[in-house]
Design an enzyme around this catalytic site. Structure first.
Site, short mmCIF file in Angstrom:
data_model
loop_
_atom_site.label_atom_id
_atom_site.label_comp_id
_atom_site.label_asym_id
_atom_site.label_seq_id
_atom_site.Cartn_x
_atom_site.Cartn_y
_atom_site.Cartn_z
N GLU A 173 -55.77 -9.77 -25.11
CA GLU A 173 -56.20 -9.23 -23.81
C GLU A 173 -55.43 -7.95 -23.49
OE1 GLU A 173 -55.47 -11.82 -20.53
OE2 GLU A 173 -56.23 -10.39 -19.06
N GLU B 247 -62.21 -9.30 -14.24
CA GLU B 247 -62.15 -10.08 -15.48
C GLU B 247 -63.46 -9.75 -16.20
OE1 GLU B 247 -59.67 -11.86 -16.45
OE2 GLU B 247 -58.54 -12.48 -14.68
N HIS C 287 -58.66 -6.88 -16.62
CA HIS C 287 -58.31 -8.10 -17.36
C HIS C 287 -59.53 -8.62 -18.12
CE1 HIS C 287 -54.37 -9.15 -15.46
NE2 HIS C 287 -54.82 -8.29 -14.55
N HIS D 152 -51.28 -7.15 -18.10
CA HIS D 152 -50.32 -7.60 -19.13
C HIS D 152 -49.73 -6.39 -19.87
CE1 HIS D 152 -52.14 -11.43 -18.05
NE2 HIS D 152 -53.31 -10.86 -18.26
ZN LIG Z 1 -55.19 -11.18 -17.58
#
Ligand SMILES: [Zn+2]
Length: 318
Positions: free
Chosen positions: A145, A282, A200, A108
């Site tokens: 995030e 993640e 992430h 992102h």
């Molecule tokens: Zn993400």
């Protein structure tokens, strides 16, 4: 996972059954249990985590991307987690990474939320068209995030550079939005990266905890051809998962991957379009209070970066 913007998804069941492909997970359970038992043996028990044994149920990867998927949602497909060893730490201490190129992709961008038109533009990821990028998720307290991924990525870069590696970023908080997922892949390809990782944190349901590493499925469609990188990416991902468990003490996700900490997906442009070994991680679930307490801790983020780095170093040293 995005919690604002056009790809908002309402809460889903914690164990979604999507797609048409069924994997014979039963054959993988013993290896998963090995990974779990190793986790229990090496995990820092100070956190008082009390997760149960990994489920022995089957789950399914997606046959196709759904269009509503984000780059860090949940698409279960189990595979065994490796047994962590001291090898990665030993190799980290033993050699230089001079000449090695690592692509680090902070997921992102903090500016994405201000640029909905740009990030909602569709790009081709081989299997289908998908949003250029997404906003990412956030903790309840508003720690985004995008801030998390940049912070961990910068810590990871520092560690790898100390060992001589050349580290390239897809973005370093130095552009207003994006880049798009296809460009994120292209940057690693053009750099001829020896390893690539996209950082992430997930946006799953409260109570869903733990980390998982996402591996590219074998995809050969349109501009996507992951066949040359599936095996090497799995090797990279298994090493990263193993070292992440060992260094952070975090458990493999309790909501995807059947306790292995590994998930295979075919709907992520950043993986589909990669021609170099690449995985996503993640690091935890920002929507769970206990995981959020870890993700917002500088000390923990340094451990996360260290864990990721040791897996990469192990992979690069073979
Ligand atoms: Zn993400």
């Amino acid at each position: 996972m995005s919690y604002v913007g056009p790809d908002f998804e309402p809460p889903r069941p914690s164990r979604p059954r999507r797609g048409a492909l069924t994997v014979a997970v039963a054959a993988l359970v013993p290896a998963a249990l090995v990974g779990w038992l190793v986790y229990e043996a090496v995990a820092d028990t100070g956190g008082g985590r009390s997760l149960g044994a990994p489920p022995a149920t089957s789950s399914s990867p997606p046959a196709t991307a759904t269009g509503s998927a984000t780059d860090d949602g949940r698409r279960p497909a189990a595979s065994p987690m490796p047994t962590p060893t001291a090898a990665s730490a030993a190799s980290a201490a033993s050699g230089s990474l001079r000449g090695k190129v690592v692509l680090v992709d902070p997921g992102h961008n903090p500016g994405n939320v201000q640029h909905p038109t740009e990030i909602n533009r569709k790009v081709n990821i081989g299997t289908n068209w998908k949003e250029c990028d997404t906003t990412g998720t956030s903790t309840d307290s508003g720690y985004t995030e995008a801030r998390f991924t940049l912070d961990v990525a910068r810590r990871l870069r520092a560690i790898l550079q100390q060992q001589g590696a050349t580290v390239k970023f897809t973005q370093d908080g130095d552009r207003p939005w994006g880049p798009c997922v296809d460009e994120r892949a292209r940057i690693g390809n053009d750099a001829h990266a020896d390893a690539a990782i996209s950082v992430h944190a997930d946006g799953a349901n409260p109570g869903d905890r733990g980390f998982h590493v996402i591996l590219p499925a074998s995809v050969h469609q349109g501009a996507a051809d992951t066949r040359p990188i599936v095996a090497t990416s799995r090797d990279l991902g298994e090493r990263v998962a193993g070292s992440f468990v060992r260094v952070t003490g975090s458990a493999p996700a309790n909501y995807v991957g059947d306790g292995t900490g590994l998930v295979v997906r075919n709907d992520l442009g950043g993986l589909n379009l990669s021609t170099v070994p690449k995985v996503f991680i993640e690091c935890g679930n920002m929507r769970d209070g206990k995981d959020a307490a870890l993700l917002t801790s500088e000390t923990w983020r340094q451990k996360a970066a260290q864990g990721i780095s040791e897996g990469i170093v192990s992979f690069l040293h073979g």
